[in-house]
Design a protein around this motif. Structure first.
Motif, PDB file in Angstrom:
ATOM      1  N   LYS A  16     -28.230  -1.973  -6.900  1.00 53.33           N
ATOM      2  CA  LYS A  16     -28.941  -1.685  -5.650  1.00 53.33           C
ATOM      3  C   LYS A  16     -28.198  -0.600  -4.886  1.00 53.33           C
ATOM      4  O   LYS A  16     -26.996  -0.432  -5.040  1.00 53.33           O
ATOM      5  CB  LYS A  16     -29.004  -2.947  -4.780  1.00 53.33           C
ATOM      6  CG  LYS A  16     -29.666  -4.122  -5.459  1.00 53.33           C
ATOM      7  CD  LYS A  16     -31.173  -4.010  -5.361  1.00 53.33           C
ATOM      8  CE  LYS A  16     -31.852  -5.271  -5.833  1.00 53.33           C
ATOM      9  NZ  LYS A  16     -32.410  -5.173  -7.155  1.00 53.33           N
ATOM     10  N   LYS A  18     -28.391  -0.339  -1.304  1.00 51.82           N
ATOM     11  CA  LYS A  18     -28.646  -0.630   0.102  1.00 51.82           C
ATOM     12  C   LYS A  18     -27.385  -0.441   0.936  1.00 51.82           C
ATOM     13  O   LYS A  18     -26.276  -0.418   0.394  1.00 51.82           O
ATOM     14  CB  LYS A  18     -29.199  -2.039   0.266  1.00 51.82           C
ATOM     15  CG  LYS A  18     -28.281  -3.137  -0.204  1.00 51.82           C
ATOM     16  CD  LYS A  18     -28.957  -4.474  -0.084  1.00 51.82           C
ATOM     17  CE  LYS A  18     -27.973  -5.583  -0.420  1.00 51.82           C
ATOM     18  NZ  LYS A  18     -28.548  -6.889  -0.313  1.00 51.82           N
ATOM     19  N   GLY A  19     -27.571  -0.326   2.240  1.00 49.94           N
ATOM     20  CA  GLY A  19     -26.436  -0.192   3.139  1.00 49.94           C
ATOM     21  C   GLY A  19     -25.940   1.239   3.273  1.00 49.94           C
ATOM     22  O   GLY A  19     -26.520   2.173   2.737  1.00 49.94           O
ATOM     23  N   THR A  20     -24.862   1.400   4.028  1.00 52.22           N
ATOM     24  CA  THR A  20     -24.257   2.708   4.229  1.00 52.22           C
ATOM     25  C   THR A  20     -22.833   2.692   3.691  1.00 52.22           C
ATOM     26  O   THR A  20     -22.263   1.633   3.445  1.00 52.22           O
ATOM     27  CB  THR A  20     -24.213   3.074   5.731  1.00 52.22           C
ATOM     28  OG1 THR A  20     -23.502   2.062   6.427  1.00 52.22           O
ATOM     29  CG2 THR A  20     -25.612   3.191   6.305  1.00 52.22           C
ATOM     30  N   ARG A  39     -29.725   8.560   0.248  1.00 47.13           N
ATOM     31  CA  ARG A  39     -29.090   7.775  -0.804  1.00 47.13           C
ATOM     32  C   ARG A  39     -29.710   8.134  -2.147  1.00 47.13           C
ATOM     33  O   ARG A  39     -30.857   8.560  -2.213  1.00 47.13           O
ATOM     34  CB  ARG A  39     -29.220   6.281  -0.524  1.00 47.13           C
ATOM     35  CG  ARG A  39     -30.619   5.748  -0.609  1.00 47.13           C
ATOM     36  CD  ARG A  39     -30.709   4.290  -0.195  1.00 47.13           C
ATOM     37  NE  ARG A  39     -30.625   4.164   1.247  1.00 47.13           N
ATOM     38  CZ  ARG A  39     -29.698   3.434   1.870  1.00 47.13           C
ATOM     39  NH1 ARG A  39     -28.814   2.752   1.196  1.00 47.13           N
ATOM     40  NH2 ARG A  39     -29.681   3.367   3.175  1.00 47.13           N
ATOM     41  N   THR A  98     -24.456   6.719  -0.907  1.00 53.47           N
ATOM     42  CA  THR A  98     -25.185   6.103   0.205  1.00 53.47           C
ATOM     43  C   THR A  98     -24.934   6.917   1.468  1.00 53.47           C
ATOM     44  O   THR A  98     -23.996   7.718   1.510  1.00 53.47           O
ATOM     45  CB  THR A  98     -24.741   4.640   0.400  1.00 53.47           C
ATOM     46  OG1 THR A  98     -23.315   4.588   0.444  1.00 53.47           O
ATOM     47  CG2 THR A  98     -25.224   3.753  -0.739  1.00 53.47           C
TER      48      THR A  98
END
Length: 135
Positions: A16, A18-20, A39, A98
């Motif tokens: 995945k 996701k997030g920073t 991303r 990301t």
């Protein structure tokens, strides 16, 4: 070109994104940097194309730091291979980027040269970026 020497496991899951980014978000070496706003996967060829664009514009002046390394193997199945025939062969490597991650840093050149060189490098990347400065 950036290349791995040896890996513990030949193939990885896709994972995945996701997030920073929590690491590599501030300038550490140079005066100017290219920061990711999006991303995605950054391939070896994309990193090399951006590096060449920077080197060409700065006429090999200054110093370039590549802050990412492609260590994630990517697999692909051949044409005509059916489902259920196992995972494909490794065809290349990528780095997962990301938002917030510094990709390139540049030092030892004027601000005008740095901004234009990093702008040209940004056109080679698959996501939006912004140019940041340390001063």
């Amino acid at each position: 070109m950036l290349q791995l020497r040896k890996t513990k496991y030949r193939k990885q899951f896709r994972g995945k994104m996701k997030g920073t980014s929590s690491r590599g978000t501030t300038l550490a070496f140079g005066d100017y940097g290219l920061k990711s706003l999006g991303r995605g996967w950054l391939t070896v060829k994309q990193i090399e194309a951006a590096r060449v664009a920077i080197t060409h514009y700065t006429k090999r002046g200054g110093k370039i730091w590549i802050r990412v390394f492609p260590d994630k193997p990517i697999t692909s199945k051949g044409l005509g291979v059916g489902m259920g025939a196992g995972k494909g062969d490794v065809v290349g490597h990528v780095v997962v980027v990301t938002p917030g991650r510094i990709i390139f840093e540049l030092g030892g050149v004027t601000s005008e040269v740095a901004y234009e060189a990093l702008r040209r490098a940004a056109t080679k990347l698959p996501f939006k970026t912004k140019i940041v400065s340390g001063n």
